[in-house]
Scaffold this active site. Structure first.
Site, PDB file in Angstrom:
ATOM      1  N   THR B 128      -2.205  -0.684  -1.778  1.00 31.66           N
ATOM      2  CA  THR B 128      -3.183  -0.378  -2.827  1.00 31.66           C
ATOM      3  C   THR B 128      -4.562  -0.436  -2.189  1.00 31.66           C
ATOM      4  OG1 THR B 128      -3.543  -2.682  -3.440  1.00 31.66           O
ATOM      5  CG2 THR B 128      -1.728  -1.545  -4.546  1.00 31.66           C
ATOM      6  N   ASP B 129      -5.603  -0.098  -2.973  1.00 27.14           N
ATOM      7  CA  ASP B 129      -6.959  -0.128  -2.424  1.00 27.14           C
ATOM      8  C   ASP B 129      -7.328  -1.531  -1.953  1.00 27.14           C
ATOM      9  OD1 ASP B 129      -7.255   2.518  -2.743  1.00 27.14           O
ATOM     10  OD2 ASP B 129      -8.444   2.408  -4.602  1.00 27.14           O
ATOM     11  N   CYS B 130      -6.882  -2.556  -2.707  1.00 32.76           N
ATOM     12  CA  CYS B 130      -7.228  -3.921  -2.316  1.00 32.76           C
ATOM     13  C   CYS B 130      -6.187  -4.562  -1.395  1.00 32.76           C
ATOM     14  CB  CYS B 130      -7.487  -4.782  -3.538  1.00 32.76           C
ATOM     15  SG  CYS B 130      -6.309  -4.541  -4.863  1.00 32.76           S
ATOM     16  N   TYR B 131      -4.965  -4.040  -1.385  1.00 32.31           N
ATOM     17  CA  TYR B 131      -3.920  -4.528  -0.453  1.00 32.31           C
ATOM     18  C   TYR B 131      -3.374  -3.320   0.286  1.00 32.31           C
ATOM     19  CZ  TYR B 131      -3.881  -8.969  -3.032  1.00 32.31           C
ATOM     20  OH  TYR B 131      -4.222 -10.153  -3.601  1.00 32.31           O
ATOM     21  N   VAL B 132      -4.038  -2.963   1.379  1.00 33.26           N
ATOM     22  CA  VAL B 132      -3.726  -1.683   2.016  1.00 33.26           C
ATOM     23  C   VAL B 132      -2.366  -1.669   2.721  1.00 33.26           C
ATOM     24  CG1 VAL B 132      -6.105  -0.918   2.318  1.00 33.26           C
ATOM     25  CG2 VAL B 132      -5.078  -2.436   4.030  1.00 33.26           C
TER      26      VAL B 132
END
Ligand code: SF4
Ligand code: SF4
Lengths: 134, 382
Positions: B128-132
């Site tokens: 995700t954007d915060c957990y690439v």
């Protein structure tokens, strides 16, 4: 005295003659605990023999002489003491009462002399502490 | 004569508390009577060490760099729950490896963690954007990770049935290997040492009770799942499974000797854990109940070859069960236990030692557990 032996043979008809030799030639009392014969005529049998020690020694030599592999069985059931947590699941399974509870500590003890190598206890142990080495 | 928790704790702090195990106290009460014994004894310790599938551990694995939100998690190839926050997970005792026949499961991962072994962590996430990050493949140990606590939704069953098999084939059950035609029977309660047998109506055990749990300090947090009270009693104790406890404890304090992964043939993975509950002797009634012996505690024989409805066939005392055999309709059935009485004794003795020499004090429960509760079955609807 009573001793247990594992006898390996290569012809399926040998099983009868083993018993005959032990009884007729050496006056021993054999008791077959387990016998397994493969399709190709090879097989293995576990036999408990009662009689004089000197006769047993001679009988073993005689059997070896006709090409059988004879080994005395002792400690064939082994218990990994570190793994065993003395639950007792094996206690009521063993046909020869090889396992007993210590009446004071309730630790489970194993008397390997009583074992007839039936294998029933091995998969009753949930921590895989028991193994049968034949 | 009555005592308070505070009076008992003062004696514990002064190392003057008199502590007996639930086994040792039987003779004392027989000799002196409950009134006298209650004056003398401050705490009775109990213990049990048996299988309970409803066990597992919450773990926080810590964030890697770059971080990952794990949704599919494997520990030594055993599936752990991926539906919590990024690096939080719960590993259930019965969870399996990708090869379900491997004989290794969640309970073994927990045992190995406590034993200090390296555990293979393989996890995947959506990215995700915060957990690439999308995957991680590494090793962890108990020391490395932030949090590791055992949380068993159900433990310390108050009594249980005796299992046998009337059929012509061997049955492999969670009660162990049951030989054909009732050649054997297995039972699982620690009887006279079992926590909930010694305080059958939970007068002293509730939320917040401090306990021995897997070799470390733990707590009773809630009634265990499938807690029920409507079971017939003999001598004040239910004759079958009744109350249970939900337990929590820090794995970092535990000892792998008391937390064991089990591979029960034909059934699956389970976990055995040592649990010991201290019972404060607040009055003579509590003392009397703690002095119950195996002769007075009964369980019911059931036929585990029946898939449903297993009526009670007969009733036996734990003294009979521990004698090595019972008789049913003239037939001798050999008996043995699935839980370790040897382990239960060790737990009760170790807890006794903690109270006597390590200032292990007793907590008064902050919440009492239900006095009455029945179980519901699962209704199937369209
Ligand atoms: S192998 Fe058979 S006889 Fe030997 S200990 Fe196990 S159950 Fe008993
Ligand atoms: S079943 Fe296994 S763990 Fe249990 S007493 Fe026997 S050897 Fe020990």
């Amino acid at each position: 005295m009573e001793k247990k032996f594992k006898i390996e043979f290569t012809e399926s008809n040998v099983q009868d003659s083993v018993v005959y030799i032990l009884v007729a030639e050496f006056n021993l009392k054999p008791n077959i605990l387990k016998a397994q014969i493969e399709g190709d005529g090879t097989g293995v049998m576990l036999v408990s023999i009662e009689g004089e020690e000197a006769d047993m020694v001679k009988a073993v030599e005689r059997l070896k002489g006709i090409g059988l592999l004879v080994n005395e069985l002792s400690n064939h059931i082994t218990r990994n003491h570190d793994k065993c947590f003395s639950c007792g699941a094996c206690v009521s399974i063993c046909p020869t009462n090889s396992f007993t509870y210590d009446p004071v500590t309730w630790e489970v003890h194993v008397n390997t002399d009583k074992c007839i190598a039936c294998g029933a206890c091995v998969n009753a142990c949930s921590v895989r502490a028991l193994s049968l080495i034949l | 004569m009555t005592k308070t928790y505070e009076q008992i704790n003062e004696k514990i702090r002064a190392k003057k508390a008199v502590v007996y195990t639930a086994e040792e106290v039987i003779d004392l009460v027989k000799k002196k009577g409950a009134e006298k014994a209650a004056e003398e004894v401050d705490v009775v310790t109990t213990g049990t060490f048996g299988a309970m599938c409803s066990s597992g551990a919450f773990l926080n694995l810590g964030h890697a760099s770059p971080p990952i939100r794990m949704t599919d998690i494997r520990l030594n190839d055993v599936e752990a729950y991926g539906g919590l926050a990024a690096v939080d997970t719960y590993i259930g005792a019965t969870a399996l490896t990708s090869d379900p026949k491997g004989g290794y499961g969640g309970a073994h991962v927990i045992e190995d963690l406590i034993a200090g072994k390296k555990i293979h962590l393989h996890a995947w996430g959506p990215g995700t954007d915060c957990y690439v990050r999308k995957d991680i493949d590494t090793y962890i140990t108990l020391d490395d990770i932030n949090d590791a606590y055992l949380y068993n939704p159900r433990n310390a069953y108050q009594n249980y049935s005796i299992a046998t098999n009337t059929s012509d084939r061997t049955y492999y059950t969670y009660m162990g290997k049951l030989l054909p035609r009732m050649k054997n029977a297995t039972f699982s309660s620690a009887g006279q040492l079992s926590p909930l047998i010694n305080d059958p109506h939970l007068e002293t055990i509730g939320m917040g009770t401090k306990i021995f749990f897997g070799g470390g300090e733990g707590y009773v947090v809630w009634p265990g799942t499938q807690y029920k009270t409507n079971v017939e009693e003999v001598n004040g104790v239910p004759v079958g499974g009744a109350r249970t406890l939900a337990l929590i404890g820090d794995m970092k304090q535990m000892d792998a000797k008391y937390v064991r992964g089990l591979d029960i043939t034909g059934y699956g993975i389970s976990m055995a854990v040592g649990v010991g509950v201290p019972i404060p002797i607040l009055n003579a009634d509590i003392m009397r109940r703690c002095a119950i012996s195996d002769e007075e505690i009964f369980a019911q024989l059931q036929d585990y070859s029946q898939p449903v409805d297993r009526p009670a066939m007969a009733r036996y005392s734990y003294a009979q069960l521990r004698s090595g055999s019972i008789e049913y309709e003239g037939k001798k059935i050999r008996t043995s236990s699935m839980s370790s009485y040897y382990g239960a004794k060790k737990v009760a003795a170790e807890l006794k030692d903690w109270i006597e020499s390590k200032e292990f004090t007793l907590n008064q429960p902050v919440l009492e557990f239900p006095k009455e509760r029945t179980l519901k079955g699962l209704k199937e609807r369209k």
